[in-house]
Design an enzyme around this catalytic site. Structure first.
Site, PDB file in Angstrom:
ATOM      1  N   ASP A  37       0.846  -1.203   0.000  1.00 20.75           N
ATOM      2  CA  ASP A  37       0.000   0.000   0.000  1.00 20.75           C
ATOM      3  C   ASP A  37       0.881   1.252   0.000  1.00 20.75           C
ATOM      4  OD1 ASP A  37      -2.438  -1.652   0.433  1.00 20.75           O
ATOM      5  OD2 ASP A  37      -1.411  -2.100   2.298  1.00 20.75           O
TER       6      ASP A  37
ATOM      7  N   HIS B  79      -4.528  -3.397   6.400  1.00 22.41           N
ATOM      8  CA  HIS B  79      -4.335  -3.659   4.969  1.00 22.41           C
ATOM      9  C   HIS B  79      -5.687  -4.083   4.398  1.00 22.41           C
ATOM     10  CE1 HIS B  79      -3.118  -5.127   1.119  1.00 22.41           C
ATOM     11  NE2 HIS B  79      -3.622  -6.300   1.401  1.00 22.41           N
TER      12      HIS B  79
HETATM   13  P1  NAX Z   1      -2.429 -18.184  -4.156  1.00 17.93           P
HETATM   14  O1  NAX Z   1      -3.806 -18.712  -3.990  1.00 17.93           O
HETATM   15  O2  NAX Z   1      -1.794 -18.132  -5.489  1.00 17.93           O
HETATM   16  O3  NAX Z   1      -1.445 -19.044  -3.223  1.00 17.93           O
HETATM   17  C1  NAX Z   1      -1.729 -19.297  -1.886  1.00 17.93           C
HETATM   18  C2  NAX Z   1      -0.987 -20.563  -1.517  1.00 17.93           C
HETATM   19  O4  NAX Z   1      -1.156 -20.749  -0.112  1.00 17.93           O
HETATM   20  C3  NAX Z   1      -1.542 -21.815  -2.211  1.00 17.93           C
HETATM   21  O5  NAX Z   1      -0.464 -22.550  -2.786  1.00 17.93           O
HETATM   22  C4  NAX Z   1      -2.207 -22.586  -1.068  1.00 17.93           C
HETATM   23  O6  NAX Z   1      -2.120 -23.987  -1.238  1.00 17.93           O
HETATM   24  C5  NAX Z   1      -1.337 -22.113   0.111  1.00 17.93           C
HETATM   25  N1  NAX Z   1      -1.934 -22.326   1.423  1.00 17.93           N
HETATM   26  C6  NAX Z   1      -3.235 -22.289   1.793  1.00 17.93           C
HETATM   27  N2  NAX Z   1      -3.365 -22.600   3.094  1.00 17.93           N
HETATM   28  C7  NAX Z   1      -2.111 -22.822   3.559  1.00 17.93           C
HETATM   29  C8  NAX Z   1      -1.602 -23.203   4.822  1.00 17.93           C
HETATM   30  N3  NAX Z   1      -2.400 -23.450   5.854  1.00 17.93           N
HETATM   31  N4  NAX Z   1      -0.264 -23.355   4.956  1.00 17.93           N
HETATM   32  C9  NAX Z   1       0.563 -23.163   3.899  1.00 17.93           C
HETATM   33  N5  NAX Z   1       0.132 -22.810   2.672  1.00 17.93           N
HETATM   34  C10 NAX Z   1      -1.197 -22.635   2.516  1.00 17.93           C
HETATM   35  O7  NAX Z   1      -2.428 -16.751  -3.438  1.00 17.93           O
HETATM   36  P2  NAX Z   1      -1.416 -15.541  -3.603  1.00 17.93           P
HETATM   37  O8  NAX Z   1      -1.834 -14.707  -4.741  1.00 17.93           O
HETATM   38  O9  NAX Z   1      -0.033 -16.053  -3.562  1.00 17.93           O
HETATM   39  O10 NAX Z   1      -1.769 -14.698  -2.283  1.00 17.93           O
HETATM   40  C11 NAX Z   1      -1.444 -15.169  -0.998  1.00 17.93           C
HETATM   41  C12 NAX Z   1      -2.072 -14.292   0.070  1.00 17.93           C
HETATM   42  O11 NAX Z   1      -1.549 -12.963   0.009  1.00 17.93           O
HETATM   43  C13 NAX Z   1      -3.587 -14.150  -0.043  1.00 17.93           C
HETATM   44  O12 NAX Z   1      -4.147 -14.283   1.257  1.00 17.93           O
HETATM   45  C14 NAX Z   1      -3.754 -12.722  -0.534  1.00 17.93           C
HETATM   46  O13 NAX Z   1      -5.016 -12.180  -0.170  1.00 17.93           O
HETATM   47  C15 NAX Z   1      -2.612 -12.043   0.179  1.00 17.93           C
HETATM   48  N6  NAX Z   1      -2.192 -10.718  -0.306  1.00 17.93           N
HETATM   49  C16 NAX Z   1      -1.746  -9.827   0.607  1.00 17.93           C
HETATM   50  C17 NAX Z   1      -1.256  -8.593   0.253  1.00 17.93           C
HETATM   51  C18 NAX Z   1      -0.763  -7.625   1.286  1.00 17.93           C
HETATM   52  O14 NAX Z   1      -0.418  -6.519   0.889  1.00 17.93           O
HETATM   53  N7  NAX Z   1      -0.706  -7.926   2.576  1.00 17.93           N
HETATM   54  C19 NAX Z   1      -1.252  -8.162  -1.167  1.00 17.93           C
HETATM   55  C20 NAX Z   1      -1.323  -9.287  -2.135  1.00 17.93           C
HETATM   56  C21 NAX Z   1      -2.227 -10.417  -1.740  1.00 17.93           C
HETATM   57  O15 NAX Z   1      -3.537 -10.074  -2.058  1.00 17.93           O
END
Ligand code: NAX
Length: 325
Positions: free
Chosen positions: A159, A187
């Site tokens: 952000d 966030h």
């Molecule tokens: P993806 O869906 O591409 O990847 C997430 C991965 O996490 C998957 O491989 C899934 O199997 C794995 N996963 C799920 N539960 C798990 C657990 N208990 N232990 C270990 N791995 C687990 O998502 P992606 O685009 O990589 O985003 C990841 C996260 O970042 C999401 O929650 C998203 O909302 C968040 N974000 C946060 C941002 C921030 O600024 N704080 C910005 C970007 C993003 O939106």
């Protein structure tokens, strides 16, 4: 040769990790002279995909990578780590209420908090990226009795960087010309990107832009940027999120050189935000520590925005209160 440090990345088969891991492996986060051991965690269903990512890391033949572990066991992933980037989270499914999403993630992050507490290096630095990031960091800290809650932070650096780029474009400057910009709070769309203290090439930003642009354009654009990217790209921000995670950890580990950056950290009463939530503040980092920038004058417009995002964090906390220790 410098001893390698262990870095854990969760959600390692996901799209943010697909960019993040390679940036860390090439030395962008901890330096071109710091070898790393990558400890990658994902859920059992994603391990096959993770195998593919690991094959690609191998194929880069990175000089700094001294070892790679891929696992679905949090304790194995966090063993001895000095840095943990908690990216994996449960996404919102169809028909899922916000409270259910908070609860589902609270369960994941309680398990990971316990595993970090028992297995990670006692000086570990933890960054939560997975959403809802601030509240996931709160629950991680409350389940990690051996760690100081200050060791567990959440990411608002994306952000912050989005705000830098919007202000730079508006004023015809470069993002590196801008100082003292900050993100307050959650966030989420309630965050408050604040330019009242910012300077552009040393000049007050508020003298270069009008308040109407700040309220009608700057603040909503930064708040809604994630949604705009999903609309344009058909997928959520990934490379920019990874880049900001690198910025957050690099500055925390190596210092921000006097620059103000935004980090979501346990509230300590500063700026009237009572303890009990993980709130984004302007900080300066040095010697592996961060300090909140203190005593900034807050006008009534800012006060309202800072309190509104605090209120949302208190509501998130209430939805998972039963899982807090
Ligand atoms: P993806 O869906 O591409 O990847 C997430 C991965 O996490 C998957 O491989 C899934 O199997 C794995 N996963 C799920 N539960 C798990 C657990 N208990 N232990 C270990 N791995 C687990 O998502 P992606 O685009 O990589 O985003 C990841 C996260 O970042 C999401 O929650 C998203 O909302 C968040 N974000 C946060 C941002 C921030 O600024 N704080 C910005 C970007 C993003 O939106």
């Amino acid at each position: 040769m410098t001893q390698p440090v262990r870095v854990a990345i969760t959600g390692a088969a996901g799209q943010i990790a697909y960019s993040l891991i390679f940036r860390i492996a090439s030395g962008d986060m901890l330096g071109k002279d710091q070898p790393v051991i990558l400890q990658l965690l994902d859920i059992p269903d994603s391990l096959e995909k993770l195998k593919g990512t690991i094959m690609e890391i191998d194929d880069c033949a990175f000089p700094l990578v001294q070892g790679i572990i891929g696992t679905s066991d949090a304790e194995e992933a966090f063993e001895g780590v000095k840095y943990a980037m908690l990216v994996g989270a449960r996404p919102r499914g169809p028909g899922m209420e916000r409270a259910d999403l908070l609860q589902a993630n609270a369960k994941i992050f309680s398990v990971q908090g316990k595993a970090l507490s028992s297995k990670a290096d006692s000086d570990v630095r933890v960054l939560v990226v997975g959403n809802p990031a601030n509240t996931n960091a709160l629950i991680t800290a409350s389940n990690a009795p051996k760690l100081d809650p200050k060791q567990i932070t959440a990411m608002t650096r994306l952000d912050h960087n989005r705000a830098l780029s919007q202000l730079a474009a508006k004023t015809g400057a470069h993002s590196t010309d801008i100082e003292k910009l900050m993100i307050w709070g959650n966030h989420s769309a309630s965050q408050y990107p604040d330019l009242t203290h910012a300077t552009v090439k040393g000049k007050a930003a508020s003298s270069l832009v009008d308040q109407e642009w700040v309220e009608k354009d700057f603040i909503p654009t930064v708040q809604q940027r994630g949604a705009a990217i999903i609309k344009a790209r058909g997928a959520s921000s990934a490379a920019s999120a990874a880049s900001s995670a690198v910025d957050h950890m690099r500055d925390w580990a190596k210092g921000s050189d006097g620059q103000w950056v935004s980090m979501a950290i346990p509230s300590d009463g500063s700026y009237g935000i009572k303890p009990g939530v993980v709130y984004s503040y302007p900080v300066v980092t040095k010697g592996g520590q961060y300090e909140i920038v203190k005593d900034l004058p807050i006008d009534s417009f800012s006060r309202g925005k800072m309190d509104a995002t605090d209120q949302e964090l208190r509501e998130e906390r209430a939805a998972i209160e039963d899982l807090l220790k």
